[in-house]
Scaffold this motif. Structure first.
Motif, PDB file in Angstrom:
ATOM      1  N   SER A 320      22.558  24.021  -7.418  1.00 26.10           N
ATOM      2  CA  SER A 320      21.937  24.329  -8.410  1.00 26.10           C
ATOM      3  C   SER A 320      21.862  23.102  -9.482  1.00 26.10           C
ATOM      4  O   SER A 320      21.053  22.960 -10.534  1.00 26.10           O
ATOM      5  N   GLN A 321      22.604  22.058  -9.172  1.00 25.19           N
ATOM      6  CA  GLN A 321      22.605  20.986 -10.420  1.00 25.19           C
ATOM      7  C   GLN A 321      21.998  19.771  -9.528  1.00 25.19           C
ATOM      8  O   GLN A 321      21.963  18.750 -10.443  1.00 25.19           O
ATOM      9  N   LEU A 322      21.600  19.773  -8.466  1.00 30.02           N
ATOM     10  CA  LEU A 322      20.927  18.560  -7.908  1.00 30.02           C
ATOM     11  C   LEU A 322      19.625  18.571  -8.349  1.00 30.02           C
ATOM     12  O   LEU A 322      18.745  19.380  -8.437  1.00 30.02           O
ATOM     13  N   GLU A 323      19.128  17.199  -8.391  1.00 28.60           N
ATOM     14  CA  GLU A 323      17.898  16.904  -8.950  1.00 28.60           C
ATOM     15  C   GLU A 323      17.073  16.445  -7.877  1.00 28.60           C
ATOM     16  O   GLU A 323      17.642  16.191  -6.680  1.00 28.60           O
ATOM     17  N   GLY A 324      15.588  16.442  -8.026  1.00 33.27           N
ATOM     18  CA  GLY A 324      14.642  16.067  -6.774  1.00 33.27           C
ATOM     19  C   GLY A 324      15.058  14.347  -6.211  1.00 33.27           C
ATOM     20  O   GLY A 324      15.810  13.711  -7.103  1.00 33.27           O
ATOM     21  N   VAL A 325      14.445  14.086  -5.199  1.00 30.48           N
ATOM     22  CA  VAL A 325      14.676  12.818  -4.425  1.00 30.48           C
ATOM     23  C   VAL A 325      13.668  11.848  -5.198  1.00 30.48           C
ATOM     24  O   VAL A 325      12.341  12.317  -5.000  1.00 30.48           O
ATOM     25  N   SER A 326      13.845  10.631  -5.372  1.00 30.52           N
ATOM     26  CA  SER A 326      12.877   9.776  -5.759  1.00 30.52           C
ATOM     27  C   SER A 326      11.628   9.876  -4.977  1.00 30.52           C
ATOM     28  O   SER A 326      11.617   9.475  -3.761  1.00 30.52           O
ATOM     29  N   GLY A 327      10.454   9.817  -5.334  1.00 24.14           N
ATOM     30  CA  GLY A 327       9.181   9.893  -4.706  1.00 24.14           C
ATOM     31  C   GLY A 327       8.972  10.971  -4.117  1.00 24.14           C
ATOM     32  O   GLY A 327       7.939  11.165  -3.098  1.00 24.14           O
ATOM     33  N   ARG A 328       9.664  12.198  -4.051  1.00 26.20           N
ATOM     34  CA  ARG A 328       9.469  13.434  -3.376  1.00 26.20           C
ATOM     35  C   ARG A 328       9.195  14.409  -4.275  1.00 26.20           C
ATOM     36  O   ARG A 328      10.030  14.969  -5.135  1.00 26.20           O
ATOM     37  N   PHE A 329       7.912  14.863  -4.645  1.00 28.93           N
ATOM     38  CA  PHE A 329       7.300  15.614  -5.493  1.00 28.93           C
ATOM     39  C   PHE A 329       7.892  15.247  -6.988  1.00 28.93           C
ATOM     40  O   PHE A 329       8.581  15.948  -7.752  1.00 28.93           O
ATOM     41  N   GLN A 330       7.785  13.877  -7.295  1.00 32.62           N
ATOM     42  CA  GLN A 330       8.421  13.436  -8.434  1.00 32.62           C
ATOM     43  C   GLN A 330       7.269  13.669  -9.487  1.00 32.62           C
ATOM     44  O   GLN A 330       6.118  12.942  -9.202  1.00 32.62           O
ATOM     45  N   THR A 340      -0.449  16.788 -15.814  1.00 35.13           N
ATOM     46  CA  THR A 340       0.747  16.597 -14.819  1.00 35.13           C
ATOM     47  C   THR A 340       0.435  15.629 -13.875  1.00 35.13           C
ATOM     48  O   THR A 340      -0.591  15.820 -13.152  1.00 35.13           O
ATOM     49  N   ALA A 341       1.363  14.478 -13.762  1.00 31.51           N
ATOM     50  CA  ALA A 341       1.231  13.726 -12.673  1.00 31.51           C
ATOM     51  C   ALA A 341       2.238  13.701 -11.625  1.00 31.51           C
ATOM     52  O   ALA A 341       3.276  13.734 -11.991  1.00 31.51           O
ATOM     53  N   ILE A 342       1.769  13.820 -10.583  1.00 33.94           N
ATOM     54  CA  ILE A 342       2.892  14.213  -9.507  1.00 33.94           C
ATOM     55  C   ILE A 342       2.583  13.020  -8.040  1.00 33.94           C
ATOM     56  O   ILE A 342       1.676  12.626  -7.911  1.00 33.94           O
ATOM     57  N   VAL A 343       4.186  12.365  -8.100  1.00 38.02           N
ATOM     58  CA  VAL A 343       3.779  11.261  -7.167  1.00 38.02           C
ATOM     59  C   VAL A 343       4.714  11.898  -5.702  1.00 38.02           C
ATOM     60  O   VAL A 343       5.999  12.461  -5.831  1.00 38.02           O
ATOM     61  N   ASP A 344       4.198  11.590  -4.586  1.00 39.02           N
ATOM     62  CA  ASP A 344       4.716  12.172  -3.379  1.00 39.02           C
ATOM     63  C   ASP A 344       4.616  11.141  -2.224  1.00 39.02           C
ATOM     64  O   ASP A 344       3.707  10.706  -1.965  1.00 39.02           O
ATOM     65  N   ALA A 455      -0.417  10.553  -3.418  1.00 34.10           N
ATOM     66  CA  ALA A 455       0.313  11.022  -2.250  1.00 34.10           C
ATOM     67  C   ALA A 455       0.344   9.528  -1.214  1.00 34.10           C
ATOM     68  O   ALA A 455      -0.504   8.879  -1.416  1.00 34.10           O
ATOM     69  N   GLY A 456       1.436   9.562  -0.665  1.00 36.46           N
ATOM     70  CA  GLY A 456       1.354   8.771   0.502  1.00 36.46           C
ATOM     71  C   GLY A 456       2.634   7.474   0.366  1.00 36.46           C
ATOM     72  O   GLY A 456       2.955   7.142   1.754  1.00 36.46           O
ATOM     73  N   LYS A 457       2.839   7.063  -0.675  1.00 34.31           N
ATOM     74  CA  LYS A 457       3.799   5.931  -0.762  1.00 34.31           C
ATOM     75  C   LYS A 457       5.105   6.381  -1.465  1.00 34.31           C
ATOM     76  O   LYS A 457       6.119   5.807  -1.276  1.00 34.31           O
ATOM     77  N   GLY A 458       4.941   7.494  -2.392  1.00 25.92           N
ATOM     78  CA  GLY A 458       6.451   8.028  -2.843  1.00 25.92           C
ATOM     79  C   GLY A 458       7.287   6.865  -3.583  1.00 25.92           C
ATOM     80  O   GLY A 458       6.698   6.363  -4.783  1.00 25.92           O
ATOM     81  N   HIS A 459       8.342   6.652  -2.928  1.00 28.26           N
ATOM     82  CA  HIS A 459       9.260   5.839  -3.497  1.00 28.26           C
ATOM     83  C   HIS A 459       8.952   4.142  -3.482  1.00 28.26           C
ATOM     84  O   HIS A 459       9.612   3.442  -4.056  1.00 28.26           O
ATOM     85  N   GLU A 460       8.148   3.951  -2.566  1.00 31.59           N
ATOM     86  CA  GLU A 460       7.796   2.579  -2.208  1.00 31.59           C
ATOM     87  C   GLU A 460       7.384   1.630  -3.671  1.00 31.59           C
ATOM     88  O   GLU A 460       6.699   2.337  -4.284  1.00 31.59           O
ATOM     89  N   THR A 461       8.022   0.655  -3.700  1.00 28.72           N
ATOM     90  CA  THR A 461       7.670  -0.288  -4.769  1.00 28.72           C
ATOM     91  C   THR A 461       6.944  -1.416  -4.452  1.00 28.72           C
ATOM     92  O   THR A 461       6.847  -2.585  -5.187  1.00 28.72           O
ATOM     93  N   TYR A 462       6.137  -1.307  -3.353  1.00 27.28           N
ATOM     94  CA  TYR A 462       5.174  -2.339  -2.885  1.00 27.28           C
ATOM     95  C   TYR A 462       4.059  -1.870  -2.122  1.00 27.28           C
ATOM     96  O   TYR A 462       3.787  -0.662  -1.736  1.00 27.28           O
ATOM     97  N   GLN A 463       3.063  -2.733  -1.735  1.00 30.99           N
ATOM     98  CA  GLN A 463       1.777  -2.294  -1.171  1.00 30.99           C
ATOM     99  C   GLN A 463       1.742  -3.527   0.008  1.00 30.99           C
ATOM    100  O   GLN A 463       1.591  -4.771  -0.550  1.00 30.99           O
TER     101      GLN A 463
END
Length: 487
Positions: A320-330, A340-344, A455-463
């Motif tokens: 119940s205390q866990l937050e979502g994971v970076s780049g997964r439905f963030q 609302t902006a969603i990155v996944d 969608a597609g890159k999520g947590h990635e910080t590069y292209q």
């Protein structure tokens, strides 16, 4: 360490020279050879390490492991012939580092989608329960609280055992590791001792590598086939391949599901942007994550934690205390226009479908859903039309754009994606090759209360374009654009 000690459990066909010699390091990249190294000649997809045996010896290698003995053999160099150098490397790496996986509880998570979320949540859950924990994932490697950069979903055996040894030396109790189909097929997980394995789901992906879906499935199954009787095998019973994974395993068989009757069952009571209200084995729990796919992930980590000996009530409290994971439905919502902006990270047809269906189940339909999506280059091209069809049929507006084109022509990738769009959905779509411009187009198109999915890159910080990784973060770009538009 002596060479003969490093070769324990390796299937050896022939030996030329002595194995009673000291070894300083094991390498499979000839450029990393140092004095008294063992060079393992790996036959890869693009490069055959056997071509670099002479270079390795010149740089100081005193032993080489090969699948085919070279005709010209050098005096005082030991040659070990094996059926598979990939498998040999895995056993050698484990031996060299003292088989660290036996000194902690290692859990492997495999499947098309959900691996990163499950491993990351399990790491956080066990940390919150007071255990020193480790993580080997797509996003990063964590040795308790020390972070290292990740380069592959499942690293090579030397890297895995190196970090497992660090974890052992740091007193880590549990490690949670993503196990990819590439990692299994290339023997990266061979020689590791797993306390448990989790199967999340199986859908279209990596068919550029595995060629057929049956081969892809069977490679995943092999991970469970090789689990010891002391381990548990926890599979998604709602996936038709869940029982397939258990067919030949010696491990204790367990299941989780939302629809099937099994050991760990979750039921969605409420699903909204604020989170999920679930009932897990007759106990209600509020979670900060969203969507049916996360309900499956939560059921999996609950089952895993209980199998590892934690108390069910304590597990639910920590979940119940866990937050979502970076780049997964963030996601975030702008204060003024309520956009609302969603990155996944959704980069497979099934994952994209899950994310869009989750959004559609929550929203009122009075707003517009704008989806920005592409597909990676030099990867499975057969999924591209499916991605295009799903995005266009389930969204109100779609902007097709570049993902990581790598060495492919970005426009050619987009042509493949567009080929899957049904005629009635063409009017919904537009193509903008430049990803930053595509995100900017979505931001400009969005009206108050609309939803933007990137969608597609999520947590990635590069292209990655033509072998060069350029700084690029979907989250930063959309946040900056919407903030500017709202000022």
């Amino acid at each position: 360490m002596l060479l003969k000690e490093i070769l324990y459990k390796v299937n050896i066909e022939s030996v030329v020279g002595s194995t009673d010699k000291k070894v300083q390091s094991i390498v499979f990249d000839s450029r990393k050879v140092e004095l008294n190294s063992v060079f393992v000649a790996i036959t890869g997809v693009a490069i055959d390490g056997h071509k670099f045996i002479k270079n390795a010896i010149e740089l100081g290698a005193t032993a080489v492991v090969v699948e085919k003995l070279p005709e010209d053999q050098i005096e005082n160099v030991t040659y070990i012939q094996v059926p598979s150098t990939k498998k040999a490397l895995a056993f050698m790496a484990a031996n060299f580092y003292g088989n660290p996986s036996k000194d902690l509880k290692l859990v492997g998570i495999t499947g098309t989608n959900g691996k990163t979320t499950c491993t990351s949540l399990l790491y956080r859950l066990f940390k919150s329960c007071g255990f020193k924990s480790g993580l080997i994932s797509t996003v990063h490697i964590l040795v308790d609280t020390t972070e290292y950069k990740a380069t592959h979903t499942t690293p090579d055996p030397l890297t895995i055992n190196h970090y497992l040894a660090e974890m052992r030396d740091a007193g880590v109790d549990y490690c949670f590791m993503e196990v990819s189909s590439h990692g299994i097929h290339q023997e990266r997980t061979t020689g590791l001792h797993f306390a448990g394995g989790i199967f999340t789901n199986l859908s279209h992906d990596h068919l550029d590598y595995h060629k057929t879906f049956a081969e892809y499935r069977d490679v995943k199954k092999r991970f469970f086939d090789e689990l010891p009787a002391s381990a548990f095998a926890l599979t998604n019973k709602d996936d038709k391949n869940g029982d397939v994974m258990l067919q030949n395993t010696k491990a204790v068989k367990r299941g989780y599901a939302l629809k099937s009757f099994t050991d760990y069952r979750a039921h969605i009571i409420e699903n909204q942007f604020g989170g999920l209200l679930l009932k897990i084995n007759d106990q209600e729990v509020w979670c900060k994550m969203i969507g049916q796919f996360n309900a499956y992930n939560i059921a999996a980590i609950y089952g895993c934690a209980v199998e590892l000996g934690l108390e069910p009530i304590e597990v639910l409290e920590k979940i119940s205390q866990l937050e979502g994971v970076s780049g997964r439905f963030q996601y975030f919502t702008t204060a003024e226009d309520k956009i609302t902006a969603i990155v996944d990270y959704a980069h497979t047809p099934d994952a994209l479908k899950n994310v869009i269906e989750t959004i559609n189940a929550i929203r009122t339909k009075n707003e517009t859903l704008i989806t920005v999506v592409g597909c990676g280059g030099d990867r499975d091209a057969t999924k591209r039309p499916k991605m295009g069809m799903i995005a266009a049929s389930l969204s109100d507006k779609v902007i097709f754009t570049s993902d990581n084109p790598r060495t492919e022509d970005p426009q050619a990738i987009l042509d493949d994606i567009e080929a899957g769009v049904e005629p009635q959905d063409f009017k919904k779509t537009v193509t903008v090759v430049d990803r930053k411009q595509a995100i900017k187009t979505a931001a400009v198109m969005a009206q108050p209360n609309d939803i933007i999915l990137i969608a597609g890159k999520g947590h990635e910080t590069y292209q990655e374009i033509n072998g060069v990784r350029n700084d690029f973060d979907d989250r930063e770009i959309i946040a900056s654009l919407l903030n500017k538009l709202n000022k």
